[in-house]
Every structure is written in structure tokens, then in C-alpha cells.
Design an enzyme around this catalytic site. Sequence first.
Site, mmCIF file in Angstrom:
data_model
loop_
_atom_site.group_PDB
_atom_site.id
_atom_site.type_symbol
_atom_site.label_atom_id
_atom_site.label_comp_id
_atom_site.label_asym_id
_atom_site.label_seq_id
_atom_site.Cartn_x
_atom_site.Cartn_y
_atom_site.Cartn_z
ATOM 1 N N HIS A 1 87.027 -27.732 120.465
ATOM 2 C CA HIS A 1 87.916 -26.388 120.036
ATOM 3 C C HIS A 1 89.322 -26.789 119.833
ATOM 4 O O HIS A 1 89.918 -27.367 120.746
ATOM 5 C CB HIS A 1 87.892 -25.286 121.157
ATOM 6 N N ASP B 1 88.096 -9.585 124.133
ATOM 7 C CA ASP B 1 89.106 -10.741 123.598
ATOM 8 C C ASP B 1 89.626 -10.047 122.265
ATOM 9 O O ASP B 1 90.680 -10.105 122.147
ATOM 10 C CB ASP B 1 88.455 -12.084 123.372
ATOM 11 N N SER C 1 91.327 -16.422 126.805
ATOM 12 C CA SER C 1 90.843 -15.956 125.549
ATOM 13 C C SER C 1 89.980 -17.021 125.094
ATOM 14 O O SER C 1 88.754 -16.975 124.532
ATOM 15 C CB SER C 1 91.941 -15.598 124.742
ATOM 16 N N LYS D 1 85.577 -17.511 125.236
ATOM 17 C CA LYS D 1 84.633 -17.599 124.310
ATOM 18 C C LYS D 1 83.910 -18.854 124.178
ATOM 19 O O LYS D 1 82.497 -19.019 123.638
ATOM 20 C CB LYS D 1 85.575 -17.420 122.730
ATOM 21 N N ARG E 1 97.862 -8.054 122.095
ATOM 22 C CA ARG E 1 98.695 -8.952 122.290
ATOM 23 C C ARG E 1 99.799 -9.192 121.069
ATOM 24 O O ARG E 1 100.978 -9.302 121.147
ATOM 25 C CB ARG E 1 98.239 -10.310 122.876
#
Length: 433
Positions: free
Chosen positions: A82, A161, A183, A187, A168
Site C-alpha cells: 500500500h 472510512d 483509515s 481497509k 475530514r
Amino acid sequence: MRMSDIIDKKKYDTELSFEEIQYVIHGYVNGTIPDYQVSAWLMTVYFNGMSEEEAFYLTKAMIESGDQLDLSAISKAKVDKHSTGGVGDKVSLIIAPIIACFDLAMAKMSGRGLGLTGGTIDKLESIPNINVEQPVDTFIDTVKSVGFALIGQTGNLVPADKKLYALRDVTGTVDSIPLIASSIVSKKIAAGNDIILLDVKFGQGAFMKDAESAKELAASMIGIGGRFNKKFAALITDMNQPLGSMVGNAFEVYESIEILKGRGDSHLRQICVDTVAYLLRLSEQFAELDEAIEQINKVIDDGSAYNKFAEYVQAFGGNLDVFEDENWVFSCTSKLEIKALCDGYIHQIDAETIGRAAMIAGAGREKKEDSIDHHAGIQFIKQYGDEVQEGDVVGYLYTNKSIASELIADLQQAVHIKPSAPADHKHIYSYME
């Protein structure tokens, strides 16, 4: 339990329980707690932070807000990489088919681009006829047969999220480490993988602007991930200049294909090889990085990695013929020159300016509902460390839009040139487990 009491408690920096955090998240998702109260709570978190325990509770509550993907039908160890987002970051496109050449599987759900950060799904959709919006069964079957698959985010994974991020974004609470960490990790856990390597970027083209902030974020995510009995590690990487020589959707697919065919930008290839090497060591495929690097280079040079990518594209209906046709990439009506403003050596190509220019040219979105032009983008023919003369062409902006001259001027200013040659560029600053 009352939301106003939870806001007061966090306002005075008192640690919240799992039940309190769960109450906030579930209430917001099901509509019983209004935006204005969650906004106030987010601001208390922004200013007071969260303990590791609270960040874990928040992540857990977010995961429980929706479905979790069951990848148990895939027998191999399931790995993921990621990235926290960067300009020209096509690394996932390159490393996924390389990973598939080893005794691992990569089942990766990716998002679309917003702002300066390009999205893997947008890039893939520049391939004619490809369909990356696949049902979960097809996704899993493709991973089992090919070794990897990249698809758009599907199902009802972590709906909290999506709602929280949108809030946000408009309340000035995006840049909070516990909120970012929960967050991302929520995921990753919901997506069902066993081993996750985080690429946490810092610099002008990244969300975290310095290495220390990136390390703090990485440490938080590794700590939370460990509490779910998942193996997390992180690379802290430089994002002060774009990755590779191309920015834009079709451009980045083309550059990825060049790397997988054993050609293209040598610096980008090394970044991808090193990233896979860390993943292979993390998954205990190899004990030493050098041994992993040697084998990774073999599967690139013998065509195995490209063949895996071709299998994946065909499985999802994509047209492979375009990979042999440069006109597929360079098809915009305007090709505008970016020139060197003085003699010397390139010390930096400002990633933030490049990302913004590519977005304005049509390659990205300012708002989620914006459409993109898959063939708009930027190509650099000169890179970090190259010697140039004043007036030399260092790159091109491709667009189908009418572009103001000020944008080209900004691009030229983004190429920082100094009289003496720079030191070797270091991309990976550190590794954390």
C-alpha cells in the site's frame, strides 16, 4: 451513552473506550449521529491525538462497519503493498505481476485518483476494453489462476472510512496521524491479506512532508496491524520528485510495460525490484535481499513478469495490441515543450508542481465527480542528474485542453537546475517492522 459526553471527554484528552468509539462510528454510519457532532469529535482527535489503544479501537470499529473479504480460497500467502500516494506512482502495476512469479498471491483492491495522487484503477482503465469492476468471485478466481489481480474497491468494505474521509476533507482534519493510520489499516485488514508492506512517502509530492512524520505514521500503522495478528512493515520513501519519467494514466501503464519488458527507466526499475525484495523477505521467501533481487531481475529479464501482466489484462477483457502501439499513448492534440531555464544539472523535478499540472491538463480530478482524460500527461526526457543547456527540451506536456502559458512557466520553474552535478538520489530512506 451520549455523543456530547464523548466529545467533552476527548476535548479534555481523556482516553475513550472501545464502546464509546464504536458508538461514534456506528452512529455516524447509520445516520443517528449528525455531521456537526462527528466534526467536533474529529477536531478533538486532531488536536489531542489518540493513544495506540484508541487508534486500534477506531480501526476495529471501522472494519466492523461493513463486510470483510474472505480470501481463504487462495491457498498461497496473500501479500499487499500500500502506497500513501505519490506523483507518477505506478509501482503497484509493476510489482503485482512480479510477485505472481513467486509462491505468493496478490489480491489487491485499489482506488481512483483525487488531486495530485493518481489512482491505480484510473491507470488500468486507460487500457481499451479492460473491466476492473469485477465481482469478488471473479477476482478470487483470477488471483488463483494468474497469481494476482487488481480491481476497483467493491462491496461494502469499511463504509465508515468513506463517510469519515469525506467529512475530514471539509473540516480540516485530514492530516491527523491516528485518523490516517486507522483509515489505511482498516481497509487493508478488511481486504483479507496476510502480509502488508506499506510504502509511506514523504516530500513535496506526498502527504507527509518530512521523513520523521512518515516514520511516525508508519509506526502507528505497524502497531495497529500487529494487534490484528497481521504482518505489517513499512518502507519510508522519497516523493520529492515524480517516480519514473511519465505522469498520467496511459503514460504510466506504458512505462510499467516498458519496465516489465526489461526496458525503460533504470531508476524506476530499481525502486520496484527493491520493493518486491522487501516483500519477499517479509513473507520469508528469501532470507537475504540480495538473493531476492537476483531472482526478481531474472523474472523480469526472461519475460515471466510481463507474461503475468498480459494474462491478467486478457482475463479482464483488455486489449493487449495497444502495448505495441505508441500512438495509443501519445494521442493528445497538443504537445507542449518544457525547456531548461539555464545551463547545469537537474537537481530536482518538483513532484507537487508536476502532479498539479498533470491534473490541470486532464490527467486527474480536483473533485470526485470530475472526469479524466486517460491520455493527458507529462513525459520527461531528462531526469535527475542529467546535464542540460539553457533552452534544451527536458519534457513535454500532452493535453486535449487549452492550456495557459503560465502552466508551462510553472513546469519549467519546477525543474531545479544547479551548476554542479547532484549526489546519487536515495529513494528508500528506511525500513521498519
